[in-house]
Enzyme design. Structure first.
Site, PDB file in Angstrom:
ATOM      1  N   TYR A 173       0.842  -1.208   0.000  1.00 31.27           N
ATOM      2  CA  TYR A 173       0.000   0.000   0.000  1.00 31.27           C
ATOM      3  C   TYR A 173       0.877   1.258   0.000  1.00 31.27           C
ATOM      4  O   TYR A 173       0.620   2.207  -0.737  1.00 31.27           O
ATOM      5  CB  TYR A 173      -0.915  -0.022   1.238  1.00 31.27           C
ATOM      6  CG  TYR A 173      -2.071   0.947   1.146  1.00 31.27           C
ATOM      7  CD1 TYR A 173      -3.146   0.702   0.288  1.00 31.27           C
ATOM      8  CD2 TYR A 173      -2.097   2.103   1.912  1.00 31.27           C
ATOM      9  CE1 TYR A 173      -4.214   1.592   0.203  1.00 31.27           C
ATOM     10  CE2 TYR A 173      -3.164   2.996   1.835  1.00 31.27           C
ATOM     11  CZ  TYR A 173      -4.213   2.734   0.981  1.00 31.27           C
ATOM     12  OH  TYR A 173      -5.275   3.611   0.891  1.00 31.27           O
ATOM     13  N   LYS A 177       0.755   4.070  -2.944  1.00 35.11           N
ATOM     14  CA  LYS A 177       0.317   5.452  -2.692  1.00 35.11           C
ATOM     15  C   LYS A 177       1.454   6.453  -2.923  1.00 35.11           C
ATOM     16  O   LYS A 177       1.194   7.592  -3.329  1.00 35.11           O
ATOM     17  CB  LYS A 177      -0.270   5.574  -1.284  1.00 35.11           C
ATOM     18  CG  LYS A 177      -1.614   4.852  -1.158  1.00 35.11           C
ATOM     19  CD  LYS A 177      -2.658   5.411  -2.137  1.00 35.11           C
ATOM     20  CE  LYS A 177      -3.982   4.690  -2.107  1.00 35.11           C
ATOM     21  NZ  LYS A 177      -4.938   5.138  -3.109  1.00 35.11           N
TER      22      LYS A 177
HETATM   23  N1  LIG Z   1     -10.620   4.498   3.633  1.00 34.29           N
HETATM   24  C1  LIG Z   1      -9.435   4.977   3.973  1.00 34.29           C
HETATM   25  O1  LIG Z   1      -9.049   5.004   5.142  1.00 34.29           O
HETATM   26  C2  LIG Z   1      -8.569   5.582   2.919  1.00 34.29           C
HETATM   27  C3  LIG Z   1      -7.536   6.435   3.347  1.00 34.29           C
HETATM   28  C4  LIG Z   1      -6.718   7.009   2.390  1.00 34.29           C
HETATM   29  C5  LIG Z   1      -6.914   6.740   1.063  1.00 34.29           C
HETATM   30  N2  LIG Z   1      -7.932   5.915   0.677  1.00 34.29           N
HETATM   31  C6  LIG Z   1      -8.079   5.650  -0.763  1.00 34.29           C
HETATM   32  O2  LIG Z   1      -9.331   6.116  -1.206  1.00 34.29           O
HETATM   33  C7  LIG Z   1      -9.768   5.332  -2.318  1.00 34.29           C
HETATM   34  C8  LIG Z   1     -11.159   4.832  -2.052  1.00 34.29           C
HETATM   35  O3  LIG Z   1     -11.161   4.005  -0.920  1.00 34.29           O
HETATM   36  P1  LIG Z   1     -12.455   3.719  -0.016  1.00 34.29           P
HETATM   37  O4  LIG Z   1     -11.962   3.636   1.375  1.00 34.29           O
HETATM   38  O5  LIG Z   1     -13.541   4.625  -0.392  1.00 34.29           O
HETATM   39  O6  LIG Z   1     -12.733   2.219  -0.455  1.00 34.29           O
HETATM   40  P2  LIG Z   1     -14.081   1.488  -0.898  1.00 34.29           P
HETATM   41  O7  LIG Z   1     -13.774   0.038  -0.886  1.00 34.29           O
HETATM   42  O8  LIG Z   1     -15.239   1.953  -0.085  1.00 34.29           O
HETATM   43  O9  LIG Z   1     -14.250   1.984  -2.395  1.00 34.29           O
HETATM   44  C9  LIG Z   1     -13.379   1.576  -3.408  1.00 34.29           C
HETATM   45  C10 LIG Z   1     -14.205   1.238  -4.638  1.00 34.29           C
HETATM   46  O10 LIG Z   1     -13.279   0.901  -5.691  1.00 34.29           O
HETATM   47  C11 LIG Z   1     -13.905  -0.105  -6.465  1.00 34.29           C
HETATM   48  N3  LIG Z   1     -12.886  -0.845  -7.235  1.00 34.29           N
HETATM   49  C12 LIG Z   1     -11.998  -1.754  -6.784  1.00 34.29           C
HETATM   50  N4  LIG Z   1     -11.270  -2.224  -7.825  1.00 34.29           N
HETATM   51  C13 LIG Z   1     -11.715  -1.600  -8.937  1.00 34.29           C
HETATM   52  C14 LIG Z   1     -11.379  -1.642 -10.321  1.00 34.29           C
HETATM   53  N5  LIG Z   1     -10.417  -2.486 -10.771  1.00 34.29           N
HETATM   54  N6  LIG Z   1     -12.027  -0.841 -11.182  1.00 34.29           N
HETATM   55  C15 LIG Z   1     -13.026  -0.025 -10.760  1.00 34.29           C
HETATM   56  N7  LIG Z   1     -13.419   0.055  -9.475  1.00 34.29           N
HETATM   57  C16 LIG Z   1     -12.761  -0.719  -8.581  1.00 34.29           C
HETATM   58  C17 LIG Z   1     -14.599  -0.984  -5.445  1.00 34.29           C
HETATM   59  O11 LIG Z   1     -15.636  -1.772  -6.045  1.00 34.29           O
HETATM   60  C18 LIG Z   1     -15.132   0.043  -4.459  1.00 34.29           C
HETATM   61  O12 LIG Z   1     -16.477   0.396  -4.729  1.00 34.29           O
HETATM   62  C19 LIG Z   1      -8.706   4.231  -2.491  1.00 34.29           C
HETATM   63  O13 LIG Z   1      -7.774   4.620  -3.472  1.00 34.29           O
HETATM   64  C20 LIG Z   1      -8.039   4.182  -1.138  1.00 34.29           C
HETATM   65  O14 LIG Z   1      -6.730   3.677  -1.211  1.00 34.29           O
HETATM   66  C21 LIG Z   1      -8.768   5.337   1.575  1.00 34.29           C
END
Ligand SMILES: NC(=O)c1ccc[n+]([C@@H]2O[C@H](COP(=O)([O-])OP(=O)(O)OC[C@H]3O[C@@H](n4cnc5c(N)ncnc54)[C@H](O)[C@@H]3O)[C@@H](O)[C@H]2O)c1
Length: 417
Positions: A173, A177
């Site tokens: 990860y 990132k």
């Molecule tokens: N939740 C956290 O704490 C957090 C913190 C920092 C960054 N992020 C980043 O934010 C982004 C969203 O994360 P989230 O927490 O909302 O997760 P989430 O799982 O709620 O949403 C992610 C979505 O991406 C979709 N997805 C996965 N693989 C895919 C693909 N190949 N093509 C299209 N869609 C796809 C999934 O179906 C899902 O709906 C990610 O990049 C994550 O790394 C999350």
């Protein structure tokens, strides 16, 4: 916040869904939500319809696999059919850590798969969206402020606190990132000449289905989040979608108090080698200020103020890049400085210094000083707000304390005092 244009959001769950809802709630007229899980995209679209501000609001859900070039191309072509112009693209598809291991035991297949979704995905989307936006006509960023130039669109990639710092046993990860930060910076540089902004939002831990699953997969993750996040709690997805908002009030013809406008401030200015961004929240050119016929609002909007106004006030928010240090300078003014986010060191010309945390306030009485953003030990951005008031000339033992701005002069010279 003016987001009345057309939005393409990838990610129908968690942060992507929160962004789509924020677009709908704040007046976006058309939205396409795309996800590999079409049901998630459809649910997000239905929720957007419930909160949409614009009476003609239209939204559609489509499928996309961000790891496949053809799927990205097809989804963006469909989004263009639905939206016409695409003003904003949010790239929030992603996957979380499944197996947490030290590097010596790291799972190679999971490493490859994560880079495919979390790095190749945003690359393919940013690449295709940049080509689309390059072909769009330029619109003013803010019709009331020519100095903000024109835009052909804005792309936001979801980075993370892991874009700056490492977390034990999460090498896949952290690597992904950090790569998102690099691809965003390079795309921003390549696209700047076309008026296409590319940015990365870098949240810490956010309560989404991805993190809830990771809490199941990774032992002790919940405890680690609660102890490592300074607020002691996981963030909400809608907190990531929020931007700085400024609300200006006044009176209607019956004398009732009303909101005259809600926006994001005036007169943005990039300082140094993209080391800081200043945003003027308000300025007044006299004390007491004349509020009649809203003349003060006109004056505040019409011109970017100098460091401070003789007899007036300036409210300025500055976002600092990680580890940035300002030049030593003296403003001959009374400055109330408030740490809004992060940790700063205030260093005086005597060599004395103090650490300031979120909510701490400095009352600087025309003293020579500099600021150092030490948030996250120099790995994270920080935000401070200043309210600057005019003061009389300051003398110490009969010697006048002269103001000097050093390298900051270039940002304030030539402006009406
Ligand atoms: N939740 C956290 O704490 C957090 C913190 C920092 C960054 N992020 C980043 O934010 C982004 C969203 O994360 P989230 O927490 O909302 O997760 P989430 O799982 O709620 O949403 C992610 C979505 O991406 C979709 N997805 C996965 N693989 C895919 C693909 N190949 N093509 C299209 N869609 C796809 C999934 O179906 C899902 O709906 C990610 O990049 C994550 O790394 C999350």
């Amino acid at each position: 916040m003016d987001v009345t244009g057309h939005a393409f959001v990838i990610g129908g769950s968690g942060i992507g869904k929160a962004c789509a809802l924020a677009f709908a709630k704040y007046g976006s007229r058309r939205i396409v939500v795309a996800d590999i899980n079409l049901e998630a995209a459809e649910a997000a679209v239905a929720a957007c319809r419930d909160v949409a501000l614009d009476a003609t609001f239209h939204a559609e859900a489509i499928a996309i696999d961000v790891t496949a070039e053809e799927s990205v191309k097809a989804a963006i072509a469909r989004a263009q059919e639905v939206l016409g112009r695409i003003d904003y693209c949010v790239n929030s598809a992603g996957v979380a850590v499944r197996t947490a291991c030290e590097v010596a035991e790291a799972n190679v297949d999971e490493f490859d798969a994560m880079l495919r979704v979390n790095v190749a995905g945003p690359f393919l989307v940013t690449r295709a969206m940049s080509a689309v936006m390059k072909s769009q006509s330029p619109n003013p960023v803010d019709p009331s402020s020519q100095s903000r130039g024109v835009t052909r669109g804005a792309i936001v990639n979801l980075g993370s606190a892991s874009s700056f710092a490492a977390t034990p046993r999460m090498i896949q990860y952290t690597t992904a990132k950090h790569a998102v930060a690099g691809l965003t910076k390079n795309a921003a540089l390549d696209n700047a000449a076309y008026g296409i902004r590319v940015n990365s939002v870098c949240p810490s831990w956010v309560d989404t289905p991805m993190v809830r699953q990771a809490m199941v997969d990774v032992p002790n993750l919940r405890d680690m989040i609660e102890t490592s996040v300074p607020l002691g709690r996981i963030a909400l997805a809608e907190e990531v979608a929020d931007a700085l908002a400024r609300h200006i009030t006044g009176h209607n013809d019956e004398g009732k108090s009303v909101f005259l406008s809600s926006d994001n401030g005036d007169h943005y200015r990039i300082m140094g080698e993209k080391q800081a961004v200043a945003n003027i929240l308000y300025s007044t050119r006299e004390t007491p200020v004349d509020l009649n016929d809203n003349v003060d609002i006109e004056k505040a909007k019409s011109q970017e103020p100098p460091l401070h106004y003789h007899n007036g006030t300036v409210v300025r928010m500055i976002d600092f890049a990680p580890d940035v240090e300002s030049p030593m300078h003296r403003a001959v003014s009374l400055d109330y400085g408030i740490v809004v986010e992060g940790t700063f060191k205030l260093i005086l010309d005597s060599g004395e210094e103090r650490i300031m945390h979120q909510g701490d306030v400095s009352i600087q009485r025309a003293t020579a000083h500099k600021w150092h953003n030490i948030s996250g030990n120099g790995t994270q951005p920080g935000r401070m707000m200043w309210i600057l008031l005019d003061c009389k000339d300051v003398y110490v033992k009969g010697k006048k304390m002269e103001g000097y701005l050093g390298e900051l002069t270039q940002y304030y010279e030539g402006r009406e005092p």
